[in-house]
Design a protein around this motif. Structure first.
Motif, PDB file in Angstrom:
ATOM      1  N   UNK A  46      20.888   1.905 -24.404  1.00  0.00           N
ATOM      2  CA  UNK A  46      20.067   0.779 -24.837  1.00  0.00           C
ATOM      3  C   UNK A  46      20.046  -0.317 -23.787  1.00  0.00           C
ATOM      4  N   UNK A  47      21.184  -0.545 -23.159  1.00  0.00           N
ATOM      5  CA  UNK A  47      21.269  -1.553 -22.098  1.00  0.00           C
ATOM      6  C   UNK A  47      20.380  -1.165 -20.924  1.00  0.00           C
ATOM      7  N   UNK A  48      20.506   0.079 -20.451  1.00  0.00           N
ATOM      8  CA  UNK A  48      19.727   0.541 -19.301  1.00  0.00           C
ATOM      9  C   UNK A  48      18.225   0.555 -19.606  1.00  0.00           C
ATOM     10  N   UNK A  49      17.862   0.967 -20.823  1.00  0.00           N
ATOM     11  CA  UNK A  49      16.448   1.015 -21.203  1.00  0.00           C
ATOM     12  C   UNK A  49      15.836  -0.383 -21.208  1.00  0.00           C
ATOM     13  N   UNK A  50      16.589  -1.363 -21.661  1.00  0.00           N
ATOM     14  CA  UNK A  50      16.079  -2.738 -21.693  1.00  0.00           C
ATOM     15  C   UNK A  50      15.956  -3.306 -20.294  1.00  0.00           C
ATOM     16  N   UNK A  51      16.900  -2.977 -19.441  1.00  0.00           N
ATOM     17  CA  UNK A  51      16.784  -3.373 -18.038  1.00  0.00           C
ATOM     18  C   UNK A  51      15.507  -2.795 -17.427  1.00  0.00           C
ATOM     19  N   UNK A  52      15.184  -1.561 -17.790  1.00  0.00           N
ATOM     20  CA  UNK A  52      13.967  -0.926 -17.286  1.00  0.00           C
ATOM     21  C   UNK A  52      12.725  -1.646 -17.809  1.00  0.00           C
ATOM     22  N   UNK A  93      20.717  -3.231 -26.146  1.00  0.00           N
ATOM     23  CA  UNK A  93      19.492  -4.007 -25.941  1.00  0.00           C
ATOM     24  C   UNK A  93      19.821  -5.496 -25.908  1.00  0.00           C
ATOM     25  N   UNK A  94      20.586  -5.947 -26.895  1.00  0.00           N
ATOM     26  CA  UNK A  94      20.930  -7.370 -26.986  1.00  0.00           C
ATOM     27  C   UNK A  94      21.729  -7.830 -25.776  1.00  0.00           C
ATOM     28  N   UNK A  95      22.641  -6.992 -25.299  1.00  0.00           N
ATOM     29  CA  UNK A  95      23.453  -7.362 -24.135  1.00  0.00           C
ATOM     30  C   UNK A  95      22.588  -7.547 -22.897  1.00  0.00           C
ATOM     31  N   UNK A  96      21.624  -6.652 -22.693  1.00  0.00           N
ATOM     32  CA  UNK A  96      20.752  -6.747 -21.522  1.00  0.00           C
ATOM     33  C   UNK A  96      19.855  -7.985 -21.601  1.00  0.00           C
ATOM     34  N   UNK A  97      19.367  -8.299 -22.796  1.00  0.00           N
ATOM     35  CA  UNK A  97      18.524  -9.484 -22.960  1.00  0.00           C
ATOM     36  C   UNK A  97      19.313 -10.762 -22.677  1.00  0.00           C
ATOM     37  N   UNK A  98      20.522 -10.847 -23.197  1.00  0.00           N
ATOM     38  CA  UNK A  98      21.340 -12.037 -22.961  1.00  0.00           C
ATOM     39  C   UNK A  98      21.671 -12.181 -21.468  1.00  0.00           C
TER      40      UNK A  98
END
Length: 370
Positions: free
Chosen positions: A257-263, A285-290
């Motif tokens: 989820x982190x990598x996908x959000x970075x993408x 997802x939340x970690x990448x957004x923050x």
């Protein structure tokens, strides 16, 4: 030296046949007699010979439970509920031994474990989690399940679609296989849950909704993504195409989820909400957004799926779709032990429920969005 059935019978003052009836369950035995036998078993430390009983009965007390990842809370809750429900409600029922097989989502491992369980004369099998949508694997799985079902061992599919009959179907009289597979299927309304979640985001004003979907080629991914897109289409026929570039497939893991959000952020296409494949993915997802300096939900709303226990403790609490995992585990146990008959058509669909919490809010102005 191991204690024998005859020694237990002598201690309890009953026949070996009566001891066997008490241990096997399902036979009428007077309460006082049952108590004496159980006490003798406890005092002598008698342990039944499982392999010998399996040979004599052409089956065993073993129930195989196949999961994708035993460390995943989704499967842990499901398997735990199932195992608890295998124990009889009273003292008169026969206990079952649940053996959890961790396939890591590998179709070959799924077939290998089923072969091992068949060799152990398992008294029942429960397959959980999404099914790989590969025709060759589906055909091999249907054939293997048919072989197990032909021995009289109940098979339950939990959280996955029904299986077709093996093709070509062998003649039942020649092989002992039933004309129809006596397989119970317990499904979740993933499509409806994803539809309601997308409707919730649309009602808040979101139009650029990103989707971090599950792995491609999996039944769960297909159902949840189809429900999401159906809601977009119903609201505006142009939305599914507009949001197509905002869809990324990823594994059911936090790091994915982190990598996908970075993408998604790297692509630069604006979005105001993210619908994650499951709750674990949503945490990534939340970690990448923050990390990108974005607030939840002021800048981007985030939603998950499954309603795992940690959802209420995230900051903010996670909007998600509740999947009735404990109810499904208990139902699967009742079906695999024969305590509940096959439903009409063999399929039971359990409802999902939208759980709105603080991680979703009104869509912000697009000018302030990524």
């Amino acid at each position: 030296m191991a204690v024998t059935l005859a020694e237990v019978a002598a201690r309890a003052g009953v026949s070996p046949a009566t001891v066997s009836r008490v241990l096997n369950g399902g036979y009428p035995v007077a309460g006082g007699t049952r108590t004496r036998v159980e006490q003798a078993v406890e005092e002598l430390g008698y342990i039944a010979n499982g392999p010998a009983r399996a040979l004599a009965a052409a089956t065993s007390d073993l129930v195989g439970v196949l999961v994708h990842d035993v460390a995943d809370s989704f499967f842990g809750i499901l398997a735990g509920s199932l195992q608890s429900a295998l124990a009889p409600a009273g003292r008169g029922g026969a206990r079952r031994l649940a053996v959890v097989c961790n396939t890591e989502g590998d179709p070959a491992a799924e077939l290998a474990y089923l072969a091992l369980l068949e060799g152990q004369r398992a008294g029942g099998v429960v397959l959980t989690g999404g099914a790989p949508e590969d025709p060759e694997h589906t055909a091999a799985l249907a054939a293997r399940v048919a072989r197990i079902a032909a021995t009289g061992a109940p098979v339950v599919l939990c959280g996955r679609p029904p299986l077709p009959l093996p093709t070509p179907t062998p003649a039942p009289m020649a092989t002992g296989m039933p004309a129809e597979l006596p397989v119970a299927t317990v499904t979740f309304d993933d499509h409806g849950g994803a539809f309601r979640l997308a409707e919730h985001l649309l009602a808040l004003g979101h139009r650029r909704i990103a989707s971090v979907a599950g792995p491609p080629g999996l039944s769960t991914t297909r159902e949840r993504l189809a429900g999401h897109r159906a809601a977009l289409l119903r609201h505006d026929p142009r939305l599914p195409e507009a949001c197509a570039e905002l869809t990324v497939h990823a594994a059911f893991e936090r790091s994915a989820g982190y990598d996908a959000t970075r993408e998604l952020l790297r692509r630069g296409a604006p979005f105001t909400a993210v619908a994650a494949a499951n709750d674990t993915v949503a945490t990534g997802v939340a970690a990448a957004l923050r990390e990108a300096g974005l607030r939840i939900p002021e800048d981007v709303s985030v939603a998950g799926f499954d309603d795992l226990p940690f959802c209420v403790d995230t900051a903010p609490a996670l909007t998600t779709v509740r999947v009735p995992l404990r109810e499904a585990g208990a139902l699967a146990a009742q079906l695999v032990t024969g305590r509940r008959p096959l439903p009409p058509g063999g399929i039971t669909t359990l409802p999902t429920e939208l759980m709105v919490r603080a991680s979703t809010g009104p869509a912000p102005a697009m000018g302030s969005r990524p």
